[in-house]
Design an enzyme around this catalytic site. Structure first.
Site, PDB file in Angstrom:
ATOM      1  N   GLN A   1       0.830  -1.217   0.000  1.00 18.52           N
ATOM      2  CA  GLN A   1       0.000   0.000   0.000  1.00 18.52           C
ATOM      3  C   GLN A   1       0.864   1.268   0.000  1.00 18.52           C
ATOM      4  O   GLN A   1       0.727   2.140  -0.882  1.00 18.52           O
ATOM      5  CB  GLN A   1      -0.891   0.018   1.243  1.00 18.52           C
TER       6      GLN A   1
ATOM      7  N   LEU B   1      14.821  -8.558   1.344  1.00 15.13           N
ATOM      8  CA  LEU B   1      15.352  -8.130   2.642  1.00 15.13           C
ATOM      9  C   LEU B   1      16.002  -9.288   3.411  1.00 15.13           C
ATOM     10  O   LEU B   1      16.670  -9.069   4.410  1.00 15.13           O
ATOM     11  CB  LEU B   1      14.244  -7.487   3.488  1.00 15.13           C
TER      12      LEU B   1
ATOM     13  N   SER C   1       6.645   1.754  13.632  1.00 17.56           N
ATOM     14  CA  SER C   1       5.201   1.583  13.811  1.00 17.56           C
ATOM     15  C   SER C   1       4.739   1.912  15.226  1.00 17.56           C
ATOM     16  O   SER C   1       5.444   1.630  16.206  1.00 17.56           O
ATOM     17  CB  SER C   1       4.844   0.121  13.507  1.00 17.56           C
TER      18      SER C   1
ATOM     19  N   GLU D   1       2.782   0.183  16.709  1.00 22.54           N
ATOM     20  CA  GLU D   1       2.707  -1.114  17.411  1.00 22.54           C
ATOM     21  C   GLU D   1       3.842  -1.253  18.431  1.00 22.54           C
ATOM     22  O   GLU D   1       3.757  -2.069  19.339  1.00 22.54           O
ATOM     23  CB  GLU D   1       2.784  -2.267  16.408  1.00 22.54           C
TER      24      GLU D   1
ATOM     25  N   TYR E   1       5.705  -8.950  15.779  1.00 24.05           N
ATOM     26  CA  TYR E   1       5.839  -7.845  14.817  1.00 24.05           C
ATOM     27  C   TYR E   1       6.323  -6.575  15.530  1.00 24.05           C
ATOM     28  O   TYR E   1       7.276  -5.921  15.082  1.00 24.05           O
ATOM     29  CB  TYR E   1       4.485  -7.590  14.143  1.00 24.05           C
TER      30      TYR E   1
END
Ligand code: NAP
Ligand code: G4F
Length: 341
Positions: free
Chosen positions: A13, A58, A134, A136, A158
């Site tokens: 995105q 990556l 993030s 998060e 994550y």
């Protein structure tokens, strides 16, 4: 000569919106794409025909060095990651490798290709690096709203991997004098959002229900609250961060939060339906450790970068629902059809 940008995560995105924004700014844009026959790369080429593709992963240090040597970028935006939180419990090691160690590999590729070494001054005209950190990382929040100094308490593999990438980016700035910054971005969405994320799951379901293609929407925790903004606004902040004279980290968000329940209500409202008639809660969709609320304090970005979000929550929800109604009515395959429940 046009400035050159290299974007990892070009098929995602944010990669698509950032590429469009940088092309508009006159950049030569390169996207790092993985796999020998990745269907998302062909789809990306159709949407972004001016983006040049360089192969790399990556997980593969050598491929990143080759990509940086080939592109000779002025700016690198590291957006590539395993980005879906539930997947990080199912594939924790892979998440650590891609989302965490991938940052180390990209920073090393830049360091080696720029000839930066310990103790030596960083060369002028160095490659500037942006890391997609993030909210998060805040996880179980210690204060609300969250700013650049709020402590981290990640609640998923994550979030832990992102915290590693965040601290490493800061460390390369401090150890090597590299121009390396992190944007701590809160949730941002769009019609290009993957269908596994809750906003797109809701907008697709609402469109299907409105068109008579579905009868219910199964969701997990309706009480979780997020600070949801529009991805097209947020990629502009990424670019602004790399134009600042001094490399620093920034929180990017709207400063307002809504619950998943309010998201569902707004999306069904947008097509004149009552959400309570269609939403079913499912315990299986709850997370082993939830992030109950996230809300940004974006004051630093506003005062130092002049960045402001433009699209409101209601506008964002309406944009996503309208887009999915058009997509499905035209017989489009929301390619985003997720294998996640
Ligand atoms: P996304 O749509 O899930 O895109 C992730 C990208 O990472 C895809 O292009 C994917 O490429 C790529 N990728 C996965 N594994 C890779 C690997 N081994 N090597 C190279 N690339 C790999 O994510 P997004 O929403 O655009 O988010 C962009 C970044 O911002 C991510 O790092 C995400 O964690 C972070 N972030 C997002 C948000 C948000 O709300 N959207 C908020 C904060 C931070 P393939 O097509 O090859 O799979
Ligand atoms: O849309 P989500 O899956 O996004 P989440 O976990 O907040 O992560 C996104 O934002 C992060 C920034 O804060 C990014 F770093 C990350 O890469 C990603 O883009 O879930 C949002 C909330 C959660 O609390 C979840 O428990 O929605 C709740 N939820 C309730 N039912 C659901 C569902 N989430 C999903 N995906 N699916 C559900 O059915």
């Amino acid at each position: 000569m046009a400035r050159r940008a290299l974007i990892t995560g070009i098929t995602g995105q944010d990669g698509s919106y950032l590429a469009e924004h940088l092309l508009d700014q006159g950049y030569e844009v390169w996207g790092l794409a993985r796999g020998q026959a990745n269907p998302r790369v062909s789809r990306m080429r159709k949407l972004l025909s001016d983006v040049q593709v360089v192969r790399g992963d990556l997980l593969d240090q050598g491929s990143l060095i080759s990509a940086v040597e080939r592109v000779r970028p002025d700016e690198v935006y590291n957006l590539g990651a395993i980005s879906f939180v539930p997947m990080s419990w199912e594939q924790a090691e892979l998440t650590a490798e891609v989302t965490g160690m991938g940052v180390l590999r990209m920073l090393e590729a830049i360091r080696v290709c720029s000839g930066v070494s310990r103790g030596a001054a960083a060369p002028s005209g160095q490659i500037r690096f942006y890391q997609a950190s993030s909210s998060e990382m805040f996880g179980q929040v210690t204060e609300t709203p969250q700013n650049e100094r709020t402590a981290f308490h990640p609640r998923s593999p994550y979030g832990v991997a992102k915290a590693y990438g965040h601290f490493l980016t800061q460390n390369y700035r401090e150890s090597y004098g590299m121009y390396a910054v992190s944007g701590i971005l809160f949730n941002h969405e769009s019609p290009r959002r993957g269908a596994e994320f809750v906003t797109r799951k809701v907008s697709l379901a609402v469109a299907r229900i409105k068109l008579g293609m579905a009868t219910e929407l199964r969701l997990g925790n309706l009480e979780a609250r997020r600070d949801w903004g529009y991805a097209g606004d947020y990629v502009k902040a990424m670019h602004l961060m790399l134009q600042a004279d001094v490399p620093e980290d920034y929180v990017i968000g709207t400063g307002h939060m809504k619950s998943v329940r309010e998201l569902a209500e707004a999306a069904f409202d947008a097509v004149g339906l009552d959400w309570e008639q269609y939403v079913v809660t499912d315990q299986k969709l709850h997370r082993p450790a939830e992030v109950d609320l996230l809300c940004a304090d974006p004051k630093k970005a506003r005062t130092q970068l002049g960045w402001e979000p433009r699209v409101s929550f209601d506008e964002l929800v309406a944009m996503m629902v309208e887009s999915d109604l058009r997509l499905l009515a035209d017989g489009g395959d929301p390619d985003q059809d997720s294998s996640w429940p």
